[in-house]
Design a protein around this motif. Structure first.
Motif, short mmCIF file in Angstrom:
data_model
loop_
_atom_site.label_atom_id
_atom_site.label_comp_id
_atom_site.label_asym_id
_atom_site.label_seq_id
_atom_site.Cartn_x
_atom_site.Cartn_y
_atom_site.Cartn_z
N CYS A 91 0.67 -1.03 0.08
CA CYS A 91 0.03 -0.13 -0.24
C CYS A 91 0.95 1.24 -0.08
O CYS A 91 1.98 1.13 0.63
CB CYS A 91 -0.92 0.11 1.23
SG CYS A 91 -1.97 1.45 1.32
N ASP A 93 0.34 3.75 1.70
CA ASP A 93 0.42 4.36 2.90
C ASP A 93 1.84 4.57 3.58
O ASP A 93 2.70 4.00 3.45
CB ASP A 93 -0.42 3.31 3.99
CG ASP A 93 -0.61 3.88 5.22
OD1 ASP A 93 -1.83 3.91 5.58
OD2 ASP A 93 0.55 4.39 6.08
N GLY A 116 -4.29 0.82 -1.33
CA GLY A 116 -4.87 -0.36 -1.45
C GLY A 116 -4.30 -1.66 -1.84
O GLY A 116 -4.95 -2.64 -2.10
N HIS A 144 -2.01 -4.05 5.06
CA HIS A 144 -1.51 -3.59 6.20
C HIS A 144 -2.79 -3.28 7.36
O HIS A 144 -3.87 -3.00 6.58
CB HIS A 144 -0.59 -2.42 6.29
CG HIS A 144 -1.33 -1.20 5.75
ND1 HIS A 144 -1.93 -0.31 6.76
CD2 HIS A 144 -1.71 -0.68 4.49
CE1 HIS A 144 -2.47 0.91 5.99
NE2 HIS A 144 -2.25 0.45 4.71
N CYS A 147 -6.02 -0.28 7.09
CA CYS A 147 -5.54 0.53 5.71
C CYS A 147 -6.72 1.40 5.45
O CYS A 147 -8.04 1.07 5.43
CB CYS A 147 -5.59 -0.64 4.65
SG CYS A 147 -5.48 -0.04 3.01
N GLY A 148 -6.55 2.49 5.08
CA GLY A 148 -7.69 3.56 4.75
C GLY A 148 -8.28 3.30 3.61
O GLY A 148 -9.49 3.65 3.39
ZN LIG Z 1 -3.33 1.27 3.04
#
Ligand SMILES: [Zn+2]
Length: 235
Positions: A91, A93, A116, A144, A147-148
């Motif tokens: 991801c 992130d 994602g 992870h 995860c947003g």
């Molecule tokens: Zn994520």
């Protein structure tokens, strides 16, 4: 690795349309792995060995004993070439850096990231390049915790609406992994399912990766990185 591409028709004849996922396990088939991008020091790292190296590196991280292990051929600079021993789809992130997660020095991992850790044509092209031209024998898909992108998709599935802009392209890719789960699932379940989905899609959508796996030249695994403990759990 065999360079000759085989046609879509050949592929469908061999595995049956739509049957690739059910016929081919996400596991390493031993014995046929060979290097297309041979290391100058002759120390080839097999797919199975690569997975062990990543697991050992993550254990060091969890224990607070990181050393940023360097497995690059000694005496070679970055201008001489690259010999990554594994690829990671992770991801985007900002807290998730595969090199740090697996305690591996730069130039050892071929890393592809997007929000994602989803599969699209550019991701597949990048992974195919790593396997075909860099002789990478292991692909790790790594979701992870918290995860947003997955959380946002959960929200849209539950409440409707759209994320807006190009973000919906990501949401639409994550969505099938979540809608296939029982209604009582957790966010952790969704993160895991999304990583598994990407690993399966990499095989079903890429003839090159599928062929490499069936020839024993490639292993693909999915995993989840825990932001709190820093441990990676492999599925
Ligand atoms: Zn994520």
């Amino acid at each position: 690795m065999e360079k000759t591409a085989f046609s879509r028709r050949d592929f469908l004849t061999r595995v049956g349309a739509g049957a690739a996922l059910s016929l081919v396990p996400l596991s390493f088939l031993d014995g046929a792995w060979a290097a297309e991008n041979p290391r100058p020091d002759g120390k080839e790292i097999s797919p199975a060995e690569a997975l062990v190296l990543l697991k050992e590196g993550n254990k060091r991280v969890v224990k607070g004993r990181a050393i940023r292990k360097n497995l690059s051929p000694s005496g070679k600079s970055w201008t001489d070439g690259q010999w990554p021993f594994a690829a990671v789809l992770g991801c985007a992130d900002s807290r998730v850096h595969p090199d740090e997660v697996f305690d591996i020095a730069p130039a050892n991992l071929f890393v592809v990231r997007n929000a994602g850790n989803v599969i699209d044509d550019d991701v597949l092209g990048s992974l195919e390049y790593a396997v075909e031209h860099l002789s990478v024998g292991l692909i790790v898909v790594m979701g992870h915790s918290n995860c947003g992108a997955v959380k946002a998709t959960e929200g849209i599935i539950t409440n409707g609406g759209k994320a807006g802009g190009h973000i919906d392209s990501i949401v639409d890719k994550i969505r099938p992994a979540i809608t296939a789960l029982p209604k009582t699932h957790t966010l952790a379940d969704s993160v895991k399912a999304n990583a598994v989905q990407s690993a399966k899609l990499a095989l079903s959508e890429s003839e090159l990766l599928h062929e490499a796996l069936t020839k024993g030249e490639l292993k693909i695994v999915s995993s989840v990185f825990d932001l709190k403990t820093k441990a990676v759990s492999f599925n």
